[in-house]
Design a protein around this motif. Sequence first.
Motif, PDB file in Angstrom:
ATOM      1  N   VAL A   1      10.773  -4.031  -4.091  1.00 16.21           N
ATOM      2  CA  VAL A   1       9.845  -3.034  -3.926  1.00 16.21           C
ATOM      3  C   VAL A   1       8.479  -3.365  -3.957  1.00 16.21           C
ATOM      4  CG1 VAL A   1       9.051  -0.589  -4.294  1.00 16.21           C
ATOM      5  CG2 VAL A   1      11.473  -1.203  -4.587  1.00 16.21           C
ATOM      6  N   ALA A   2       7.676  -3.136  -2.949  1.00 19.30           N
ATOM      7  CA  ALA A   2       6.276  -3.271  -2.882  1.00 19.30           C
ATOM      8  C   ALA A   2       5.274  -2.168  -2.616  1.00 19.30           C
ATOM      9  CB  ALA A   2       5.840  -4.035  -1.971  1.00 19.30           C
ATOM     10  N   ILE A   3       4.493  -1.776  -3.481  1.00 19.96           N
ATOM     11  CA  ILE A   3       3.532  -0.467  -3.649  1.00 19.96           C
ATOM     12  C   ILE A   3       2.320  -1.038  -3.313  1.00 19.96           C
ATOM     13  CG2 ILE A   3       2.580   1.101  -5.148  1.00 19.96           C
ATOM     14  CD1 ILE A   3       4.911   0.864  -6.661  1.00 19.96           C
ATOM     15  N   VAL A   4       1.529  -0.390  -2.235  1.00 20.06           N
ATOM     16  CA  VAL A   4       0.465  -0.196  -1.595  1.00 20.06           C
ATOM     17  C   VAL A   4      -0.591   0.415  -2.090  1.00 20.06           C
ATOM     18  CG1 VAL A   4      -1.069  -0.912   0.351  1.00 20.06           C
ATOM     19  CG2 VAL A   4       1.321  -1.810   0.368  1.00 20.06           C
TER      20      VAL A   4
ATOM     21  N   ASP B   1       6.354  -2.490 -16.377  1.00 21.55           N
ATOM     22  CA  ASP B   1       7.146  -1.918 -15.272  1.00 21.55           C
ATOM     23  C   ASP B   1       6.667  -2.462 -14.033  1.00 21.55           C
ATOM     24  OD1 ASP B   1       4.568  -0.842 -15.426  1.00 21.55           O
ATOM     25  OD2 ASP B   1       5.161   0.977 -16.041  1.00 21.55           O
ATOM     26  N   VAL B   2       5.821  -3.476 -14.098  1.00 20.00           N
ATOM     27  CA  VAL B   2       5.437  -4.079 -12.877  1.00 20.00           C
ATOM     28  C   VAL B   2       5.664  -5.701 -12.990  1.00 20.00           C
ATOM     29  CG1 VAL B   2       3.652  -5.013 -11.256  1.00 20.00           C
ATOM     30  CG2 VAL B   2       3.659  -2.595 -12.387  1.00 20.00           C
ATOM     31  N   ASP B   3       6.567  -6.238 -12.140  1.00 20.70           N
ATOM     32  CA  ASP B   3       6.898  -7.496 -12.013  1.00 20.70           C
ATOM     33  C   ASP B   3       5.883  -8.453 -11.742  1.00 20.70           C
ATOM     34  OD1 ASP B   3       9.937  -7.400 -13.075  1.00 20.70           O
ATOM     35  OD2 ASP B   3       9.703  -6.079 -11.163  1.00 20.70           O
ATOM     36  N   ARG B   4       5.028  -8.031 -10.685  1.00 18.76           N
ATOM     37  CA  ARG B   4       3.867  -9.026 -10.057  1.00 18.76           C
ATOM     38  C   ARG B   4       2.953  -8.129  -9.533  1.00 18.76           C
ATOM     39  NH1 ARG B   4       4.549 -12.011  -4.177  1.00 18.76           N
ATOM     40  NH2 ARG B   4       2.824 -13.375  -4.567  1.00 18.76           N
ATOM     41  N   ILE B   5       1.747  -8.634  -9.616  1.00 16.24           N
ATOM     42  CA  ILE B   5       0.479  -8.099  -9.259  1.00 16.24           C
ATOM     43  C   ILE B   5       0.205  -9.046  -8.023  1.00 16.24           C
ATOM     44  CG2 ILE B   5      -1.760  -7.595  -9.499  1.00 16.24           C
ATOM     45  CD1 ILE B   5       0.074  -5.856 -10.624  1.00 16.24           C
TER      46      ILE B   5
ATOM     47  N   GLY C   1     -10.404  -6.261  -9.497  1.00 13.42           N
ATOM     48  CA  GLY C   1     -10.971  -5.594 -10.548  1.00 13.42           C
ATOM     49  C   GLY C   1      -9.964  -4.661 -11.032  1.00 13.42           C
ATOM     50  N   PRO C   2      -9.358  -3.540 -10.433  1.00 16.04           N
ATOM     51  CA  PRO C   2      -8.376  -2.876 -10.925  1.00 16.04           C
ATOM     52  C   PRO C   2      -7.132  -3.542 -11.537  1.00 16.04           C
ATOM     53  CG  PRO C   2      -9.425  -1.923  -9.059  1.00 16.04           C
ATOM     54  CD  PRO C   2      -9.793  -3.303  -9.312  1.00 16.04           C
ATOM     55  N   ALA C   3      -6.716  -4.759 -10.999  1.00  7.91           N
ATOM     56  CA  ALA C   3      -5.622  -5.263 -11.445  1.00  7.91           C
ATOM     57  C   ALA C   3      -5.489  -5.755 -12.919  1.00  7.91           C
ATOM     58  CB  ALA C   3      -5.614  -6.542 -10.583  1.00  7.91           C
TER      59      ALA C   3
ATOM     60  N   HIS D   1      12.738  -5.330  -8.382  1.00 10.22           N
ATOM     61  CA  HIS D   1      11.625  -6.176  -8.895  1.00 10.22           C
ATOM     62  C   HIS D   1      10.585  -5.372  -8.181  1.00 10.22           C
ATOM     63  CE1 HIS D   1       8.670  -9.205  -8.013  1.00 10.22           C
ATOM     64  NE2 HIS D   1       9.347 -10.015  -8.792  1.00 10.22           N
ATOM     65  N   ILE D   2       9.678  -5.123  -8.800  1.00  8.91           N
ATOM     66  CA  ILE D   2       8.083  -4.227  -8.506  1.00  8.91           C
ATOM     67  C   ILE D   2       7.103  -4.952  -8.040  1.00  8.91           C
ATOM     68  CG2 ILE D   2       7.092  -2.433  -8.809  1.00  8.91           C
ATOM     69  CD1 ILE D   2       9.351  -1.070  -9.989  1.00  8.91           C
ATOM     70  N   THR D   3       6.565  -5.182  -6.884  1.00  7.07           N
ATOM     71  CA  THR D   3       5.220  -5.628  -6.838  1.00  7.07           C
ATOM     72  C   THR D   3       4.252  -4.702  -6.347  1.00  7.07           C
ATOM     73  OG1 THR D   3       6.139  -7.643  -5.898  1.00  7.07           O
ATOM     74  CG2 THR D   3       4.064  -7.274  -5.480  1.00  7.07           C
ATOM     75  N   TRP D   4       2.992  -4.702  -6.843  1.00  6.68           N
ATOM     76  CA  TRP D   4       1.872  -3.855  -6.929  1.00  6.68           C
ATOM     77  C   TRP D   4       0.584  -4.656  -5.915  1.00  6.68           C
ATOM     78  CZ3 TRP D   4       0.061   0.249 -10.881  1.00  6.68           C
ATOM     79  CH2 TRP D   4      -0.788   1.126 -10.253  1.00  6.68           C
ATOM     80  N   VAL D   5       0.569  -4.112  -4.934  1.00  5.20           N
ATOM     81  CA  VAL D   5      -0.799  -4.854  -4.238  1.00  5.20           C
ATOM     82  C   VAL D   5      -2.050  -4.064  -4.821  1.00  5.20           C
ATOM     83  CG1 VAL D   5      -1.835  -5.132  -2.082  1.00  5.20           C
ATOM     84  CG2 VAL D   5       0.614  -5.216  -2.402  1.00  5.20           C
TER      85      VAL D   5
END
Length: 353
Positions: A17-20, A64-68, A54-56, A46-50
């Motif tokens: 899953v990717a979250i934008v 709860d987030v596998d990858r930024i 800065g906010p990253a 597997h959760i990716t957050w775009v």
Amino acid sequence: MRPDRSPRSADAPPRRVAIVLMSAVGSTVQGMPIVASLRRAWPAAHITWVLQPGPATLMAGRPDVDRIQLFHRRLGARAYSRFRREVAAETFDLVICLQPNFKGGVVTRLLRAPKRLGHDRTRARDLSWLATNRRIPSAPVAHIQDELFEFLDHLGVPRRLEWRFHFTEAEREVSARWRERFSRPVLAVVPRSSNARRNWTLEGTARVIDAAAGDLGLQPVLLGGDSEEELRDARRLGELCGAPPRVALGGTLRELAGRLYASDLVLAPDTGPLHMAVALGTPTIGLYGYTDPERSGPYGRFTDLTVDRFRGRAGADVERKPSRDTRRRRMSRIRVEDVMLKLERAMRSYLNT
């Protein structure tokens, strides 16, 4: 548009899953309950957050987030080509676009996935709905947090209103030591938003600082970044105040979060630190005039501490919702008395408990 076959609770959950959602700090805070809810419902995904760089930094250590995946907005048009190269080898089962504007739409389209879920056409700005092939149902305009929760409802994922910053033990010790520098209850004052139209007057802020220190026994401390504008405002407040506030500007976003957590009260306009403070559980007085607190105000807690001049005072304004032109003047309608009443309520309702 093809029928919506988005994953629901009865279906097998997506594996990737990717979250934008790569806007400013406040939006990132509003995204925290979304990823927490998805992780609880889909523990093996597997959760990716775009996110922007800065906010990253606020997401460090989140289980709860596998990858930024970073989107470097400061590169301008080159940000999209760089992002495309970095995700070229990635594939997802589901992309969730929580950012209904041009930037969010382009980034969503660059992510390879058979299902791209976004806002309905009415609420998707800049034709960003063209980047998605699944959409949440149309609904009336609501608080931004509720709007994001609509995605969970659509996916059959139970809502979890959970904000966790996952401070390390070392970070907690640093914020505790910072708090030990002050013998009185700390009123963290954030005088400036990145959008100057959201800011209250420095003269009004100075009067509240003096009254908070002299009449309420609080220790005002200026928090925020160390930009030229913020440093200039701090100098001006020092000149306007009878007893200048302490200044703790600068540092990383996580250091700012730690100071907001360690403070006893927070006073801020509609800005990222306000949403951070609310999420951290620090009683927060929000100053609203340019933006609508019913859409972008504190969510779930401390709503009784909001100073709302977006719609004016009851009986004083015929116009319930201001036009784009008149809302520019709304912040100046906030009175010192309005803010002091909220500060006194905060002390009665929260500090004494």
